[in-house]
Design a protein around this motif. Structure first.
Motif, short mmCIF file in Angstrom:
data_model
loop_
_atom_site.label_atom_id
_atom_site.label_comp_id
_atom_site.label_asym_id
_atom_site.label_seq_id
_atom_site.Cartn_x
_atom_site.Cartn_y
_atom_site.Cartn_z
N SER A 1 6.80 -0.83 1.26
CA SER A 1 5.47 -1.44 1.27
C SER A 1 5.54 -2.93 1.59
O SER A 1 4.73 -3.46 2.36
N LYS B 1 -3.77 1.72 7.46
CA LYS B 1 -3.67 0.68 8.49
C LYS B 1 -4.97 -0.11 8.58
O LYS B 1 -4.96 -1.35 8.65
N ALA C 1 2.47 -6.24 9.18
CA ALA C 1 1.02 -6.31 9.41
C ALA C 1 0.53 -7.76 9.44
O ALA C 1 -0.27 -8.13 10.30
N LEU D 1 -5.40 -2.36 5.49
CA LEU D 1 -4.55 -3.55 5.61
C LEU D 1 -5.15 -4.56 6.58
O LEU D 1 -5.17 -5.76 6.30
N LYS E 1 3.66 -4.74 4.79
CA LYS E 1 2.73 -5.86 4.67
C LYS E 1 3.16 -7.03 5.54
O LYS E 1 2.33 -7.64 6.20
N PRO F 1 0.83 -1.20 0.00
CA PRO F 1 0.00 0.00 0.00
C PRO F 1 0.87 1.26 0.00
O PRO F 1 2.09 1.20 0.11
N LYS G 1 -8.02 -6.27 4.83
CA LYS G 1 -7.56 -7.16 3.77
C LYS G 1 -6.94 -8.43 4.33
O LYS G 1 -7.13 -9.53 3.82
#
Length: 169
Positions: A136, A158, A143, A161, A140, A15, A164
Motif C-alpha cells: 500500500s 484507483k 500514485a 486515490l 500511494k 488502500p 484523495k
C-alpha cells in the motif's frame, strides 16, 4: 456438526490492493467466515480515514465475483488485535507474506499473539507471484508521483486515490 472456522485478516488497508484481495479470496477457501479487521492505526498516518478504508474494502468485497463476499465481514477496530479476534469469535488470524523481509516481523507478532492466547492460531498465506511486490505504501507513492497504479489496485480504489491526492485518474 463442527464449529464454523472463523478467521480475522487484520490490516490498515490504506488502500486495499490486489495483493490484499488475493489473500482475502484465498483465505475464504479455508474459512467458513472471514472478518477483515481494519486497524485504525493512527500512528502509521494513514492517507484515508478509517471510515473511507472500511467503505473501500466493503466495495471491493461486494464486487467479488466468486460468491465469497457473503461470508466476509468488514469491521474497524482500535484495540489489541487479540481482543478483536476473540470478540469476533475467531480462532485464526490470517496474515499475508510477500517476501522473506515480511517473515521476521510476522513471526514475532505471531509468537506474541500465541503467548497471549494459545487457542488462537496464526495462518500465513504467501502472496501469489504477481502480487508479491505490492505494498500500500508503494502504491500511494507511485500514485502521488503520477504513475499508473492500475495493475496494483482495482479501478474503484484507483479513483479514490486520485480523488484523495487531487491527481487525475
Amino acid at each position: 456438526m463442527s464449529e464454523p472456522r472463523i478467521g480475522v485478516y487484520p490490516g490498515t488497508f490504506d488502500p486495499i490492493t490486489n495483493g490484499h484481495l488475493d489473500i482475502i479470496s484465498r483465505a475464504t477457501r479455508v474459512l467458513d467466515r472471514l472478518v477483515i479487521g481494519i486497524a485504525e492505526n493512527a500512528g502509521k498516518g494513514p492517507l484515508f480515514t478509517i471510515e473511507e478504508r472500511v467503505a473501500m474494502v466493503e466495495a471491493e468485497v461486494a464486487a467479488m465475483t466468486n460468491g465469497d463476499g457473503s461470508r466476509i465481514e468488514v469491521r474497524p477496530f482500535n484495540t489489541l488485535l487479540m481482543n478483536f479476534v476473540i470478540g469476533q469469535g475467531a480462532t485464526l488470524i490470517v496474515r499475508g507474506l510477500r517476501a522473506v523481509s515480511d517473515f521476521e516481523f510476522e513471526f514475532q507478532m505471531a509468537g506474541m499473539n500465541r503467548r497471549m492466547n494459545p487457542m488462537i492460531e496464526t495462518v500465513f498465506l504467501m502472496a501469489s507471484d504477481r502480487h508479491q511486490l505490492i505494498a500500500s505504501r508503494l502504491v500511494k507513492e507511485v500514485a502521488e508521483l503520477g504513475g499508473d497504479i492500475g495493475q496494483f489496485v482495482s479501478p474503484r480504489v484507483k479513483q479514490k486515490l486520485a480523488e484523495k491526492l487531487g491527481t487525475g485518474a
